[in-house]
Scaffold this motif. Structure first.
Motif, PDB file in Angstrom:
ATOM      1  N   ILE A  50     -12.827  34.582  25.283  1.00 10.82           N
ATOM      2  CA  ILE A  50     -14.126  33.894  25.689  1.00 10.82           C
ATOM      3  C   ILE A  50     -14.168  32.526  25.033  1.00 10.82           C
ATOM      4  O   ILE A  50     -14.156  32.274  23.767  1.00 10.82           O
ATOM      5  CB  ILE A  50     -15.229  34.934  25.176  1.00 10.82           C
ATOM      6  N   ASP A  51     -14.747  31.457  25.905  1.00 11.51           N
ATOM      7  CA  ASP A  51     -14.833  30.274  25.454  1.00 11.51           C
ATOM      8  C   ASP A  51     -16.188  29.831  24.821  1.00 11.51           C
ATOM      9  O   ASP A  51     -17.091  31.023  25.418  1.00 11.51           O
ATOM     10  CB  ASP A  51     -14.700  29.335  26.721  1.00 11.51           C
ATOM     11  N   VAL A  52     -16.371  29.293  23.825  1.00 12.42           N
ATOM     12  CA  VAL A  52     -17.619  29.187  23.159  1.00 12.42           C
ATOM     13  C   VAL A  52     -18.577  28.653  24.177  1.00 12.42           C
ATOM     14  O   VAL A  52     -19.890  28.872  24.456  1.00 12.42           O
ATOM     15  CB  VAL A  52     -17.596  28.559  21.726  1.00 12.42           C
ATOM     16  N   GLY A  53     -18.184  27.436  24.658  1.00 13.18           N
ATOM     17  CA  GLY A  53     -18.954  26.332  25.431  1.00 13.18           C
ATOM     18  C   GLY A  53     -19.226  26.702  26.823  1.00 13.18           C
ATOM     19  O   GLY A  53     -18.741  26.007  27.681  1.00 13.18           O
ATOM     20  N   LEU A  54     -19.923  27.913  27.086  1.00 13.43           N
ATOM     21  CA  LEU A  54     -20.059  28.422  28.380  1.00 13.43           C
ATOM     22  C   LEU A  54     -21.417  28.117  29.049  1.00 13.43           C
ATOM     23  O   LEU A  54     -22.208  27.829  28.563  1.00 13.43           O
ATOM     24  CB  LEU A  54     -19.861  29.944  28.682  1.00 13.43           C
ATOM     25  N   PRO A  55     -21.473  27.770  30.506  1.00 11.28           N
ATOM     26  CA  PRO A  55     -22.755  27.759  31.192  1.00 11.28           C
ATOM     27  C   PRO A  55     -23.545  28.809  31.228  1.00 11.28           C
ATOM     28  O   PRO A  55     -22.939  30.001  31.223  1.00 11.28           O
ATOM     29  CB  PRO A  55     -22.486  26.845  32.463  1.00 11.28           C
ATOM     30  N   LEU A  78     -12.435  31.020  22.191  1.00 12.87           N
ATOM     31  CA  LEU A  78     -11.789  29.593  22.448  1.00 12.87           C
ATOM     32  C   LEU A  78     -12.746  28.752  21.990  1.00 12.87           C
ATOM     33  O   LEU A  78     -14.131  28.735  22.294  1.00 12.87           O
ATOM     34  CB  LEU A  78     -11.153  29.388  23.718  1.00 12.87           C
ATOM     35  N   THR A  79     -12.749  27.702  21.297  1.00 14.66           N
ATOM     36  CA  THR A  79     -13.552  26.448  20.901  1.00 14.66           C
ATOM     37  C   THR A  79     -12.934  25.164  20.826  1.00 14.66           C
ATOM     38  O   THR A  79     -11.710  25.213  20.287  1.00 14.66           O
ATOM     39  CB  THR A  79     -14.251  27.056  19.737  1.00 14.66           C
ATOM     40  N   ALA A  80     -13.379  24.411  21.383  1.00 10.01           N
ATOM     41  CA  ALA A  80     -13.009  22.940  21.204  1.00 10.01           C
ATOM     42  C   ALA A  80     -13.453  22.341  19.910  1.00 10.01           C
ATOM     43  O   ALA A  80     -13.108  21.281  19.450  1.00 10.01           O
ATOM     44  CB  ALA A  80     -13.501  22.215  22.444  1.00 10.01           C
ATOM     45  N   ARG A  81     -14.455  23.174  19.223  1.00 12.37           N
ATOM     46  CA  ARG A  81     -15.041  22.475  17.996  1.00 12.37           C
ATOM     47  C   ARG A  81     -14.202  22.678  16.774  1.00 12.37           C
ATOM     48  O   ARG A  81     -13.890  24.187  16.543  1.00 12.37           O
ATOM     49  CB  ARG A  81     -16.465  22.954  17.768  1.00 12.37           C
ATOM     50  N   ASP A  82     -14.066  21.736  16.019  1.00  8.19           N
ATOM     51  CA  ASP A  82     -13.189  22.274  14.763  1.00  8.19           C
ATOM     52  C   ASP A  82     -13.705  22.451  13.497  1.00  8.19           C
ATOM     53  O   ASP A  82     -13.225  22.341  12.307  1.00  8.19           O
ATOM     54  CB  ASP A  82     -12.084  21.019  14.735  1.00  8.19           C
ATOM     55  N   TRP A  84     -15.676  24.537  10.622  1.00  4.92           N
ATOM     56  CA  TRP A  84     -15.569  25.967  10.274  1.00  4.92           C
ATOM     57  C   TRP A  84     -16.669  26.860  10.789  1.00  4.92           C
ATOM     58  O   TRP A  84     -16.698  28.038  10.878  1.00  4.92           O
ATOM     59  CB  TRP A  84     -15.108  26.170   8.855  1.00  4.92           C
ATOM     60  N   GLN A  85     -18.002  26.301  10.698  1.00  6.41           N
ATOM     61  CA  GLN A  85     -19.089  26.924  10.975  1.00  6.41           C
ATOM     62  C   GLN A  85     -19.112  27.663  12.457  1.00  6.41           C
ATOM     63  O   GLN A  85     -19.503  28.838  12.418  1.00  6.41           O
ATOM     64  CB  GLN A  85     -20.380  26.074  10.856  1.00  6.41           C
ATOM     65  N   ASP A  86     -18.310  27.057  13.272  1.00  9.42           N
ATOM     66  CA  ASP A  86     -18.376  27.273  14.674  1.00  9.42           C
ATOM     67  C   ASP A  86     -17.640  28.683  14.626  1.00  9.42           C
ATOM     68  O   ASP A  86     -17.838  29.644  15.335  1.00  9.42           O
ATOM     69  CB  ASP A  86     -17.877  26.413  15.693  1.00  9.42           C
ATOM     70  N   LYS A  87     -16.480  28.637  14.093  1.00  7.60           N
ATOM     71  CA  LYS A  87     -15.427  29.891  13.861  1.00  7.60           C
ATOM     72  C   LYS A  87     -16.183  30.999  13.143  1.00  7.60           C
ATOM     73  O   LYS A  87     -16.427  32.124  13.794  1.00  7.60           O
ATOM     74  CB  LYS A  87     -14.440  29.531  13.197  1.00  7.60           C
ATOM     75  N   VAL A  88     -17.116  30.659  12.162  1.00  6.25           N
ATOM     76  CA  VAL A  88     -17.571  31.701  11.371  1.00  6.25           C
ATOM     77  C   VAL A  88     -18.717  32.472  12.300  1.00  6.25           C
ATOM     78  O   VAL A  88     -19.037  33.637  12.250  1.00  6.25           O
ATOM     79  CB  VAL A  88     -18.316  31.318   9.952  1.00  6.25           C
ATOM     80  N   GLN A  89     -19.642  31.393  13.209  1.00  7.29           N
ATOM     81  CA  GLN A  89     -20.476  32.192  14.008  1.00  7.29           C
ATOM     82  C   GLN A  89     -19.831  33.043  14.967  1.00  7.29           C
ATOM     83  O   GLN A  89     -20.376  33.994  15.246  1.00  7.29           O
ATOM     84  CB  GLN A  89     -21.302  30.667  14.764  1.00  7.29           C
ATOM     85  N   GLY A  90     -18.874  32.695  15.572  1.00 10.14           N
ATOM     86  CA  GLY A  90     -18.048  33.723  16.453  1.00 10.14           C
ATOM     87  C   GLY A  90     -17.551  34.953  16.049  1.00 10.14           C
ATOM     88  O   GLY A  90     -17.957  35.874  16.583  1.00 10.14           O
ATOM     89  N   ALA A  95     -16.783  38.597  17.474  1.00 10.76           N
ATOM     90  CA  ALA A  95     -15.385  38.320  17.890  1.00 10.76           C
ATOM     91  C   ALA A  95     -14.272  38.665  16.884  1.00 10.76           C
ATOM     92  O   ALA A  95     -14.822  38.982  15.448  1.00 10.76           O
ATOM     93  CB  ALA A  95     -15.237  36.998  18.076  1.00 10.76           C
ATOM     94  N   ASP A  96     -13.099  38.946  17.307  1.00  6.29           N
ATOM     95  CA  ASP A  96     -12.056  39.338  16.569  1.00  6.29           C
ATOM     96  C   ASP A  96     -11.093  38.339  15.851  1.00  6.29           C
ATOM     97  O   ASP A  96     -10.480  38.556  14.653  1.00  6.29           O
ATOM     98  CB  ASP A  96     -11.279  40.571  17.184  1.00  6.29           C
ATOM     99  N   ASP A  97     -11.022  37.345  16.582  1.00 11.73           N
ATOM    100  CA  ASP A  97     -10.241  36.431  16.222  1.00 11.73           C
ATOM    101  C   ASP A  97     -10.516  34.974  17.032  1.00 11.73           C
ATOM    102  O   ASP A  97     -11.567  35.096  17.896  1.00 11.73           O
ATOM    103  CB  ASP A  97      -8.704  36.647  16.827  1.00 11.73           C
ATOM    104  N   TYR A  98      -9.803  33.784  16.607  1.00  3.84           N
ATOM    105  CA  TYR A  98     -10.351  32.625  17.410  1.00  3.84           C
ATOM    106  C   TYR A  98      -9.049  31.761  17.521  1.00  3.84           C
ATOM    107  O   TYR A  98      -8.388  31.644  16.997  1.00  3.84           O
ATOM    108  CB  TYR A  98     -11.286  31.927  16.624  1.00  3.84           C
ATOM    109  N   LEU A  99      -9.163  30.907  18.507  1.00  2.65           N
ATOM    110  CA  LEU A  99      -8.326  29.702  18.654  1.00  2.65           C
ATOM    111  C   LEU A  99      -9.127  28.608  19.013  1.00  2.65           C
ATOM    112  O   LEU A  99      -9.912  28.406  19.704  1.00  2.65           O
ATOM    113  CB  LEU A  99      -7.283  30.178  19.941  1.00  2.65           C
ATOM    114  N   THR A 100      -8.334  27.289  18.281  1.00  3.98           N
ATOM    115  CA  THR A 100      -9.125  25.966  18.419  1.00  3.98           C
ATOM    116  C   THR A 100      -8.417  25.485  19.578  1.00  3.98           C
ATOM    117  O   THR A 100      -7.053  25.265  19.411  1.00  3.98           O
ATOM    118  CB  THR A 100      -9.181  25.358  17.143  1.00  3.98           C
ATOM    119  N   LYS A 101      -9.112  24.748  20.743  1.00  2.00           N
ATOM    120  CA  LYS A 101      -8.526  23.978  21.724  1.00  2.00           C
ATOM    121  C   LYS A 101      -8.013  22.668  21.181  1.00  2.00           C
ATOM    122  O   LYS A 101      -8.762  22.069  20.322  1.00  2.00           O
ATOM    123  CB  LYS A 101      -9.236  23.766  22.737  1.00  2.00           C
ATOM    124  N   PRO A 102      -6.758  22.228  21.238  1.00  2.77           N
ATOM    125  CA  PRO A 102      -5.718  22.852  22.358  1.00  2.77           C
ATOM    126  C   PRO A 102      -4.861  23.820  21.587  1.00  2.77           C
ATOM    127  O   PRO A 102      -4.845  23.550  20.177  1.00  2.77           O
ATOM    128  CB  PRO A 102      -4.807  21.693  22.754  1.00  2.77           C
TER     129      PRO A 102
END
Length: 226
Positions: A50-55, A78-82, A84-90, A95-102
């Motif tokens: 699941i991408d973070v920035g969805l419409p 998935l997040t394009a934001r680097d 750490w707060q965004d990852k913690v929020q997810g 969520a169980d894990d995260y990946l930062t784009k790209p």
């Protein structure tokens, strides 16, 4: 294994879908949070990306809604934001894990494989049941350390059963986990693949490793290695 991708970048969505399909996953896609919520509520997935920035419904809120509805399959955000707060929020949303784009596809595949294993209580890629063993990373099945040649669909079926031993699975449940939304759920294809697995793995009927539970479905037994 059946995966849901919720991503509004259609090029990235297609690239991830193609990569997962190539690695024997069944993949459904959604381009916004509302469609993702609907699909996740209607179909039995083994994991979601699941991408973070969805419409419509953003990824964090989507995850919160899924968890509030007791939908517990593993989720990678998935997040394009680097930051750490965004990852913690997810992660705090469920969520169980995260990946930062790209990101690199092999890393996504490895993380997805690990999450699915762990959700089934398996710590390593090699899952053993008596003389049977599958390697979920290389997607190989062995019987007494001898490779068994399987079609893509035969592997998908035995992998799902090996991840969920001693559980009775109806034909409908198996079909929903192994095929996309448009497949005919009344088909007898599962019966055909069960028969093929029995013929390839247990031609002498000595293991009797898959039980047919009349009126209910199929169950992979736990086997003792001699």
């Amino acid at each position: 294994m059946r995966i849901l991708i919720v991503e509004d970048d259609l090029q990235l969505q297609e690239n991830v879908r193609a990569s997962l399909t190539e690695h024997q996953y069944v993949v459904d896609v959604a381009a916004d949070g509302e469609e993702g919520l609907f699909q996740a509520s209607e179909y039995p997935y083994d994991a979601a990306i699941i991408d973070v920035g969805l419409p419509k419904i953003d990824g964090i809120r989507l995850i919160e809604k899924l968890r509030a509805n007791d939908i517990s399959f593993p989720i990678i955000i998935l997040t394009a934001r680097d930051h750490w707060q965004d990852k913690v929020q997810g992660l705090n949303a469920g969520a169980d894990d995260y990946l930062t784009k790209p990101f690199q596809t092999p890393e996504l595949l490895a993380r997805l494989n690990a999450l699915i294993r762990r959700s089934a209580g398996k710590a390593t890629p090699i899952i053993v049941n008596g003389p049977l063993a599958i390697n979920t990373q290389s997607q190989l099945l062995t019987l007494d350390e001898r490779d068994i040649s399987l079609s893509a669909m035969e592997y998908r079926l035995i992998e799902f059963l090996m991840l969920h031993p001693n559980q009775v699975h109806s034909k409908t449940t198996l079909t929903e986990h192994l095929y996309d939304q448009d497949f005919d759920l009344d088909s007898n294809v599962i019966e055909v693949f069960i028969r093929r697995l029995r013929k390839k793995i247990d031609p002498q009927n000595s293991l009797l490793f898959i039980d047919t539970i009349r009126g209910q479905g199929y169950r992979l037994k736990s086997l003792l290695k001699e």
